[in-house]
Design an enzyme around this catalytic site. Structure first.
Site, mmCIF file in Angstrom:
data_model
loop_
_atom_site.group_PDB
_atom_site.id
_atom_site.type_symbol
_atom_site.label_atom_id
_atom_site.label_comp_id
_atom_site.label_asym_id
_atom_site.label_seq_id
_atom_site.Cartn_x
_atom_site.Cartn_y
_atom_site.Cartn_z
ATOM 1 N N GLU A 37 -4.633 6.650 -6.448
ATOM 2 C CA GLU A 37 -4.826 5.887 -7.687
ATOM 3 C C GLU A 37 -6.153 6.251 -8.347
ATOM 4 O OE1 GLU A 37 -4.428 1.784 -6.559
ATOM 5 O OE2 GLU A 37 -2.319 2.026 -5.994
ATOM 6 N N HIS B 121 -0.839 -0.961 -10.097
ATOM 7 C CA HIS B 121 -1.490 -1.782 -9.074
ATOM 8 C C HIS B 121 -2.017 -3.102 -9.658
ATOM 9 C CE1 HIS B 121 -3.653 -1.470 -4.926
ATOM 10 N NE2 HIS B 121 -3.272 -2.713 -5.186
ATOM 11 N N ARG C 157 0.856 -1.177 0.000
ATOM 12 C CA ARG C 157 0.000 0.000 0.000
ATOM 13 C C ARG C 157 0.893 1.228 0.000
ATOM 14 N NH1 ARG C 157 -3.356 -3.013 -1.446
ATOM 15 N NH2 ARG C 157 -5.412 -3.446 -0.504
#
Length: 312
Positions: free
Chosen positions: A259, A277, A230
């Site tokens: 994001e 991601h 994260r």
């Protein structure tokens, strides 16, 4: 009677029929507008919610769902799920701990190799017709430190140790007597001891900015950072400054604070590898993740203990 699941995720669509085949009715709401509309229109029918860590489920949303009985999170992280609100209602929360550990570990090593061996720039220059044979550092034999030692951290350790003959160290809250790796009592001491620091710990308030300017300075000018966990675990401003000033050698990142926005400062740097991601995304991981959700739902509605409970 079939149970109704509000599905907030957007990454496992191909395998959601596994839930439907088991008799669950799905309400798909993968955008903020669809999510708000679904809660407003179907609040009294929703028995379960399927979400992921960054999407979460707020206290207000939990309060708005009077029939909600269980919250299932895909992936290990659950940082935006209001656990206190769930506990107050007696609603169990499960996560996908371990379901995608293999693909995430694969990706961690892939972007680490890409970073140290400068593969993206080598590929780009070769396609331009250039022949730049730059000498890049080896990965084999390096000292790797893993911050967080759950299923993902252990999978990275095995690959690094057995595949690349790397000396593995790690930091977790307590040492693991069952692993042959070196434990350090803090992120700072871990960073001082390694060439590569891999972030593999869950997000949330308890891990926010564990990797700060001091830890990056300890990693040093020949050190590398990899984050497949994260973004909140790393102080992004401190990281950008360290990369710009040569305080560390480079960073490979799969996660970002806002994001899908990626800071321009990171994109402008030549000593970064950036991916959107995707570490935990593969057909196999999606299938295994949905299967774990299904097993948790089946156990819960049968009155049995869930497989992967999150402790509030």
């Amino acid at each position: 009677m079939s149970k109704t699941v509000l599905v907030l995720v957007e990454t496992v669509d191909d395998y959601l029929p596994l839930l439907e085949q088991a008799g669950y009715r799905l309400i798909r709401a993968p955008s903020p507008k669809l999510r708000a509309d679904a809660i407003a229109r179907h609040a009294g029918k929703i028995d379960a919610v399927l979400t992921r860590g960054p999407l979460g489920l707020s206290a207000a949303e939990i309060d708005a769902l009077p029939q909600l009985k269980i919250i299932c999170v895909i992936g290990a992280g659950y940082e935006q799920v209001d656990l206190a609100a769930a506990v107050a209602r007696g609603i169990p929360v499960t996560n996908g701990a371990g379901a995608n550990a293999g693909p995430v570990a694969d990706h961690a090593l892939a972007i680490l190799l890409a970073l140290l061996r400068d593969i993206p720039r080598a590929d780009t220059s070769t396609r331009r017709g250039e022949w730049n044979r730059v000498i890049s550092p080896s990965v084999s034999g390096k000292r790797i430190g893993i911050l967080g030692f759950g299923a993902v951290g252990q999978a990275i350790a095995r690959r690094a140790n057995l595949g690349f003959d790397m000396h593995v160290s790690y930091h977790s809250r307590t040492p693991r007597p069952d692993v042959p790796y070196t434990w350090y009592d803090s992120p700072l001491h871990l960073a001082e001891a390694v060439d590569i620091l891999v972030v593999a710990t869950p997000g949330g308030a308890g891990t926010r900015h564990l990797v700060d300017a001091q830890v990056l300075a300890a990693l040093g000018a020949e050190g590398y950072l990899v984050n497949i966990a994260r973004a909140s675990v790393v102080d992004t401003q401190a990281l950008v400054a360290a990369l710009q000033q040569g305080l560390i050698a480079g960073a490979a990142l799969d996660v970002f604070d806002d994001e899908p926005a990626v800071p321009d400062a990171l994109k402008a740097l030549g000593n970064t590898v950036l991916t959107p991601h995707v570490a935990g995304q593969s057909p196999e991981a999606a299938r295994d993740t949905v299967n774990l959700v299904l097993r948790n739902l089946q156990a819960f509605f049968a009155g049995e203990p869930v497989l992967t409970p999150v402790r509030g």
